[in-house]
Design an enzyme around this catalytic site. Structure first.
Site, PDB file in Angstrom:
ATOM      1  CG  HIS A  54      33.674  46.775 -35.160  1.00  0.00           C
ATOM      2  ND1 HIS A  54      33.753  47.533 -36.298  1.00  0.00           N
ATOM      3  CD2 HIS A  54      34.622  45.820 -35.279  1.00  0.00           C
ATOM      4  CE1 HIS A  54      34.708  47.063 -37.077  1.00  0.00           C
ATOM      5  NE2 HIS A  54      35.254  46.015 -36.496  1.00  0.00           N
ATOM      6  NE  ARG A 110      33.320  45.736 -40.705  1.00  0.00           N
ATOM      7  CZ  ARG A 110      34.601  45.375 -40.647  1.00  0.00           C
ATOM      8  NH1 ARG A 110      35.539  46.277 -40.493  1.00  0.00           N
ATOM      9  NH2 ARG A 110      34.933  44.108 -40.734  1.00  0.00           N
ATOM     10  CG  ASP A 128      37.516  42.347 -30.952  1.00  0.00           C
ATOM     11  OD1 ASP A 128      38.513  41.591 -30.957  1.00  0.00           O
ATOM     12  OD2 ASP A 128      37.344  43.260 -31.770  1.00  0.00           O
ATOM     13  CB  SER A 178      37.743  48.956 -37.870  1.00  0.00           C
ATOM     14  OG  SER A 178      38.961  48.324 -37.530  1.00  0.00           O
ATOM     15  CD  GLU A 199      38.275  57.205 -28.732  1.00  0.00           C
ATOM     16  OE1 GLU A 199      38.597  57.708 -27.628  1.00  0.00           O
ATOM     17  OE2 GLU A 199      38.884  56.240 -29.237  1.00  0.00           O
TER      18      GLU A 199
END
Lengths: 319, 271
Positions: A108, A11, A116, A37, A58
């Site tokens: 992620h 990322r 998570d 993130s 989104e």
């Protein structure tokens, strides 16, 4: 240019790429609250006038991106991989169907995401986006290749999905050694004739570790970074099938429909060849440290080397 | 080009004939919501919308996003009457290879700015067009037509919130408030309440209009085009199937084409 810090996640490479492609005025960046993130925050801090915040929404983000693309922009829209899936139908109908050059980055992704828990661990994204006509699907293994492949997207035309990883992985590329890194072309990172291991994302590093272990046992393997799941590098798969006669795929993704599924489809229709898949079985992940989790679901160098031996045995049994 | 009221009235009549003719020829399609929307679209194309007949893909054109993409017969009728589509194009509606797809599709039809068919997406798409226009320093406007049933989609309100946040003053939304959705009357399916108040509460400038009174419609479109303080919503009260007596306010004609006999009756009424 000067190399970025040694230890990075893919990322980070995406974020750096956005800064490098910013010189193209058509490039715009869309965020859904997770810019810190996904690393689109790097672009935002330098080019706030070309960064569009859409909040935690989104579905709206995907169609705003489509509208901007229809007006001559080249949008890069990012959020967590799992939350792109919330907008699957928007991507299918609103972006891909009209063939708009919207580039979606889901960060992620995979079990590797860790603590998570299962809600964030997208393990089906590569499969579902691969089913959309005309969609390019990419999953780079390190920050350098994520950076380079993102840059290549600018001139590509149609829509794409790229999965990046949250956590750091060992770097497999350097800036002086990227000529062979091309969307749609697998990158051969190690040569060997006994078995071919095709890996993507965080599993590339593990595949190389597995190859090293196998070599200690006298088994020489080819290791490929199959960063592009679609379009699949069929020619390379054919060559490896001919050379090694057996293959392994390795992905931080369910074993249905992703890299393993794509390779299996090609081989079974064109060159039936023993193939073993390393991936997530028919289960969700859970919370835990990344290393513990990867071990728990079988995504390890040992898992890959065992699969390689099974594939070799099947080849030998046939021949 | 700015058409007179008489010219708009005549064009709307011709468009209604096109709508019933092409759905009858296709044997399927959505005449009801096309007939409710057509006066609004004719008024927009005939007065305010900036576009080029000989260059439908002109970069700096105003955009028209038909979010209720099933009203494609209305879109094709307007493009036909404006001279962008041919008679043979609209009469091939829904047939294999036709540029007139079942739902509006920008990939197939020059002059269509959006690929519809899935409700709730057009306002977001229009917002993207509006943000891009502002980035380009262009004064082009983005018009979006949504159905009233369509506002049951949550994404509509994501877009409403975002348009306000981004101060999309160049975004103009028309809600075709015909009161009927696929299965039956909206109030029976999912009551949407005071749609004007809802948009207003999201920070939009809102006006209501009789969507079949062309003089009023032109007036409110002019107002919308010149209102540059907030995003604009026009709630147009309309009648589903307007202009064909047996289709009016009749949920059956949401998604059913007229038979040959019904076509004859409709064309008599529209003569």
């Amino acid at each position: 240019m000067s190399a970025p810090p040694e230890s990075c996640a893919s990322r980070d490479g995406y974020g750096r790429a956005l800064l490098r492609i910013a010189e193209d005025p058509r490039v715009v960046v869309l965020e859904a609250d997770l810019g810190k993130s996904t690393k689109s925050c790097l672009f935002r801090s330098e080019y706030p006038e070309r960064t569009v915040s859409l909040g935690i929404a989104e579905q709206n983000m995907m169609l705003v991106a489509a509208g901007m693309a229809s007006s001559g922009k080249i949008p890069f829209a990012s959020t967590f991989a799992i939350f792109t899936e919330r907008a699957f139908e928007q991507i299918r109908n609103g972006i891909a169907r009209p063939g708009l050059p919207v580039h979606i980055c889901g960060s992620h992704g995979g079990i590797h995401t860790g603590s998570d828990g299962s809600s964030a661990q997208a393990i089906e994204d590569l499969a579902i986006y691969r089913t959309i006509p005309g969609m390019t699907v990419i999953h780079p293994c390190d920050d350098i290749s994520a950076e380079e492949l993102t840059i290549q997207l600018v001139e590509m035309g149609g829509p794409s999905y790229m999965r990046t990883a949250r956590n750091k992985t060992m770097r497999q590329y350097d800036y002086e050694n990227m000529e062979h890194l091309r969307i749609g072309r697998g990158s051969v990172l190690r040569e060997g004739s006994d078995v071919a291991i095709l890996a993507c994302g965080v599993m590339v590093e593990m595949a190389l570790n597995a190859a090293s272990d196998l070599s200690d046992e006298g088994i020489e393997s080819t290791v490929v970074d199959m960063h592009t799941i679609k379009p699949l590098d069929n020619q390379l798969i054919d060559r490896l099938s001919e050379r090694c006669g057996c293959l392994v795929t390795a992905e931080d993704h369910i074993t249905f429909g992703g890299l393993g599924g794509a390779v299996a489809e090609w081989l079974s229709l064109n060159r039936p060849t023993p193939l073993e898949m390393v991936g997530v079985a028919d289960r969700f992940g859970e919370s835990g440290g990344t290393d513990d989790l990867m071990e728990a679901v079988g995504l390890t160098p040992t898992g890959i080397s065992n699969a390689a031996k099974r594939s070799i045995s099947r080849r030998n049994a046939v021949s | 080009m700015r058409l007179s009221l008489d010219e708009l009235t005549e064009m709307a009549r011709k468009c209604r004939k096109d709508i019933v003719r092409m759905t009858n020829a296709a044997g399927s399609g959505h005449p009801g919501g096309s007939l409710s929307a057509i006066d609004l679209m004719v008024a927009l194309y005939g007065t305010n919308l900036s576009f080029r007949v000989d260059e439908p893909e002109w970069e700096d054109r105003d955009r028209f996003i038909l979010s209720k993409g099933h009203a494609s017969p209305a879109m094709y009728a307007v493009l036909h009457q404006m001279g962008i589509l041919a008679e043979s194009d609209i009469m091939s509606f829904r047939k294999l290879g036709s540029i007139c797809q079942g739902h509006v599709d920008m990939r197939w039809t020059a002059g269509v700015d959006f690929s519809g068919g899935s409700l709730g997406m057009g306002m977001s798409f229009g917002l993207g067009c509006a943000i891009a226009a502002k980035m380009d320093g262009s004064n082009r406007l983005v018009w979006v037509m949504v159905g009233d049933g369509e506002t049951q989609e949550g994404q509509v309100w994501e877009a409403a919130m975002a348009a306000s946040h981004h101060n999309a003053t160049n975004l103009k939304v028309i809600i075709d408030r015909n009161g009927i959705q696929n299965d039956s009357f909206i109030d029976a399916q999912m009551e949407i309440g005071d749609i004007a108040a809802k948009f207003s509460s999201f920070g939009w400038d809102v006006k209501e209009v009789d969507g079949h009174d062309l003089a009023s419609v032109v007036g409110v479109i002019d107002w919308a085009a010149n209102t540059q303080e907030r995003p604009v919503a026009i709630v147009a009260n309309t009648i589903k199937g307007k202009g064909v007596s047996f289709m009016e306010n009749n949920p059956a004609f949401h998604g059913k084409a007229p038979t040959d006999e019904e076509l004859g009756l409709a064309l008599e009424e529209l003569a």
